[in-house]
Motif scaffolding. Structure first.
Motif, PDB file in Angstrom:
ATOM      1  N   UNK A  87       0.845  -1.195   0.000  1.00 29.44           N
ATOM      2  CA  UNK A  87       0.000   0.000   0.000  1.00 29.44           C
ATOM      3  C   UNK A  87       0.884   1.250   0.000  1.00 29.44           C
ATOM      4  N   UNK A  88       0.566   2.246  -0.819  1.00 24.99           N
ATOM      5  CA  UNK A  88       1.328   3.499  -0.816  1.00 24.99           C
ATOM      6  C   UNK A  88       1.206   4.212   0.533  1.00 24.99           C
ATOM      7  N   UNK A  89       2.240   4.969   0.872  1.00 22.44           N
ATOM      8  CA  UNK A  89       2.247   5.697   2.135  1.00 22.44           C
ATOM      9  C   UNK A  89       1.061   6.660   2.231  1.00 22.44           C
ATOM     10  N   UNK A  90       0.815   7.408   1.158  1.00 28.49           N
ATOM     11  CA  UNK A  90      -0.283   8.379   1.170  1.00 28.49           C
ATOM     12  C   UNK A  90      -1.624   7.691   1.373  1.00 28.49           C
ATOM     13  N   UNK A  91      -1.773   6.509   0.833  1.00 27.69           N
ATOM     14  CA  UNK A  91      -3.009   5.745   0.964  1.00 27.69           C
ATOM     15  C   UNK A  91      -3.251   5.360   2.423  1.00 27.69           C
ATOM     16  N   UNK A  92      -2.200   4.868   3.084  1.00 23.52           N
ATOM     17  CA  UNK A  92      -2.306   4.461   4.486  1.00 23.52           C
ATOM     18  C   UNK A  92      -2.655   5.660   5.371  1.00 23.52           C
ATOM     19  N   UNK A  93      -1.944   6.774   5.188  1.00 24.73           N
ATOM     20  CA  UNK A  93      -2.178   7.953   6.020  1.00 24.73           C
ATOM     21  C   UNK A  93      -3.566   8.535   5.783  1.00 24.73           C
ATOM     22  N   UNK A  94      -4.035   8.482   4.548  1.00 23.99           N
ATOM     23  CA  UNK A  94      -5.374   8.981   4.245  1.00 23.99           C
ATOM     24  C   UNK A  94      -6.439   8.146   4.935  1.00 23.99           C
ATOM     25  N   UNK A  95      -6.255   6.821   4.950  1.00 28.27           N
ATOM     26  CA  UNK A  95      -7.208   5.954   5.636  1.00 28.27           C
ATOM     27  C   UNK A  95      -7.239   6.237   7.133  1.00 28.27           C
ATOM     28  N   UNK A  96      -6.062   6.440   7.724  1.00 26.64           N
ATOM     29  CA  UNK A  96      -5.996   6.737   9.158  1.00 26.64           C
ATOM     30  C   UNK A  96      -6.727   8.039   9.464  1.00 26.64           C
ATOM     31  N   UNK A  97      -6.426   9.066   8.680  1.00 27.56           N
ATOM     32  CA  UNK A  97      -7.050  10.366   8.919  1.00 27.56           C
ATOM     33  C   UNK A  97      -8.555  10.312   8.639  1.00 27.56           C
ATOM     34  N   UNK A  98      -8.945   9.547   7.629  1.00 31.65           N
ATOM     35  CA  UNK A  98     -10.360   9.406   7.298  1.00 31.65           C
ATOM     36  C   UNK A  98     -11.133   8.792   8.462  1.00 31.65           C
ATOM     37  N   UNK A  99     -10.599   7.714   9.036  1.00 30.74           N
ATOM     38  CA  UNK A  99     -11.270   7.070  10.163  1.00 30.74           C
ATOM     39  C   UNK A  99     -11.242   7.946  11.410  1.00 30.74           C
ATOM     40  N   UNK A 100     -10.153   8.687  11.609  1.00 33.61           N
ATOM     41  CA  UNK A 100     -10.079   9.595  12.760  1.00 33.61           C
ATOM     42  C   UNK A 100     -11.093  10.724  12.620  1.00 33.61           C
ATOM     43  N   UNK A 101     -11.299  11.215  11.403  1.00 38.64           N
ATOM     44  CA  UNK A 101     -12.320  12.234  11.181  1.00 38.64           C
ATOM     45  C   UNK A 101     -13.698  11.714  11.576  1.00 38.64           C
ATOM     46  N   UNK A 102     -13.894  10.416  11.415  1.00 41.42           N
ATOM     47  CA  UNK A 102     -15.183   9.801  11.744  1.00 41.42           C
ATOM     48  C   UNK A 102     -15.270   9.374  13.198  1.00 41.42           C
ATOM     49  N   UNK A 103     -14.229   9.662  13.995  1.00 41.76           N
ATOM     50  CA  UNK A 103     -14.303   9.405  15.428  1.00 41.76           C
ATOM     51  C   UNK A 103     -13.537   8.212  15.940  1.00 41.76           C
ATOM     52  N   UNK A 104     -12.850   7.455  15.077  1.00 41.51           N
ATOM     53  CA  UNK A 104     -12.058   6.311  15.547  1.00 41.51           C
ATOM     54  C   UNK A 104     -10.780   6.808  16.210  1.00 41.51           C
TER      55      UNK A 104
END
Length: 412
Positions: free
Chosen positions: A44-61
């Protein structure tokens, strides 16, 4: 922040949820981060991983296990929108391993510069040569400096699970993190002064700090680089503390400069009164403190549930009355604590940073930087209640996804 308006602005459509990434998006910002992993075996690309983390954190995880589950449960929709997707999504261990492969010195620089470029794009619109106005410039003048321990890294004996204590330069008016550094072993916050007190951070700015930094070296360094300081006197400077207390407890009868200001606030079930006395009468007596221009005494009285609390602090500043009157000094003192209640407190309580069990390598520091970036991002958009906005993002993940993939300045 009008949450319904923000949601309407970012409502997804077919054109915005394609795999094209806007150059001014958060995803594009993550693509500039150096990947220290070996190319062989990278799934997985680095940007892809970081985007997923930030996306889930935006949703409260708030945990990597929660991030992995949240992403997996929305896998079908994410595969249609995100570049770099495969048949599966990363597990929690993969996220942790990737975080340890990020350059912790490069990441804060990239995130800060990215937000500054986005702010410039909002300001300039279609006029790249537009100058920064006085109002915009004033937002960046005041910076607060303070430290925070990552409590999840405490009490671990393994060599790769060291305790981490961060020191941060923070803009209270914008929520922007200018610089972040971790205190090394057998060091304290004062040992990092030379890395923070540089001309690019200090010149033309006002620095407010806690009592730990009330040192002759700090004051002389700030004034040498063309900045101003405002510091509090406490037990680490007993002579200064005694001199200021004695002066304000028994002011001279012939005192010619005695300026005051007062504010009243009501909220959260309490009444708060803040008052200040500022004067230049002690400038000559305290001339060993570089650039001293005023001394002050701030009294805070809080009435809550029938009880009254009183706190009195004294301090010095290099700001002369022409640059900062009593009311402005009172405002600077109050705004300094935004680094505690808008950055550190929200990281600990809303984002549950103190409960994070990620502790190997630089991963805790990277997650803390991402938490700070997330809060800066929401401050940039004018979001006041992070928890409430997270519930909206959780209910409408496509909105959060567009926020990370689309041109962020258009949402401002």
């Amino acid at each position: 922040m009008n949450y319904s308006t923000l949601t309407q602005l970012m409502e997804p459509n077919e054109s915005t949820l394609g795999r094209d990434i806007d150059p001014l998006s958060v995803y594009a910002l993550f693509e500039h981060i150096k990947d220290k992993r070996k190319k062989r075996g990278v799934r997985y690309p680095m940007a892809f991983i970081l985007t997923l983390i930030l996306l889930a954190k935006l949703a409260g995880e708030t945990t990597l296990a929660g991030v992995a589950d949240w992403v997996r449960l929305r896998g079908d929709d994410l595969q249609k929108a995100l570049p770099g997707t495969r048949g599966t999504f990363p597990c929690a261990a993969t996220y942790s391993n990737v975080l340890r492969a990020i350059d912790a010195e490069q990441l804060p620089h990239i995130l800060t510069q990215g937000l500054l470029r986005m702010e410039a794009a909002v300001r300039c619109e279609d006029e790249p040569s537009r100058f920064v106005g006085q109002k915009e410039r004033e937002k960046h003048v005041h910076i607060a400096m303070d430290g925070k321990t990552l409590r999840g890294t405490l009490s671990h004996e393994a060599e790769d699970q060291k305790k981490m204590h961060q020191v941060t330069l923070y803009e209270p008016q914008t929520g922007l993190i200018l610089k972040e550094q971790v205190v090394g072993e057998k060091q304290n916050e004062l040992s990092l002064l030379s890395e923070f007190l540089l001309e690019k951070w200090v010149k033309g700015r006002i620095l407010t700090v806690d009592a730990l930094f009330t040192q002759h070296t700090f004051c002389s360094s700030v004034t040498r680089w063309g900045g101003e300081y405002m510091v509090i006197a406490k037990g680490n400077q007993p002579t200064l503390l005694d001199d200021l207390r004695l002066f304000f407890d028994e002011p001279p009868t012939d005192c010619r400069d005695w300026r005051t200001a007062c504010t009243h606030d009501k909220g959260h079930g309490r009444l708060e009164q803040r008052s200040i006395i500022a004067t230049t009468e002690l400038n000559d007596f305290l001339s060993t403190w570089a650039g001293i221009a005023q001394v002050f005494c701030i009294t805070r009285v809080v009435k809550e549930k029938g009880k009254e609390r009183r706190e009195v602090v004294v301090g010095i500043t290099s700001l002369p009355p022409a640059k900062a009157d009593a009311h402005q000094l009172l405002t600077l003192n109050r705004d300094h604590w935004k680094i505690e209640n808008r950055l550190h407190w929200r990281r600990d309580v809303t984002l549950q940073e103190d409960h994070c069990q990620v502790r190997k390598g630089v991963a805790p520091r990277i997650l803390a930087l991402l938490n700070s970036f997330l809060l800066s991002l929401l401050d940039f958009l004018g979001v006041e209640n992070v928890a409430k906005q997270a519930r909206i993002f959780d209910a409408k993940p496509a909105v959060a996804l567009r926020l990370l993939l689309g041109p962020l300045p258009t949402f401002k």
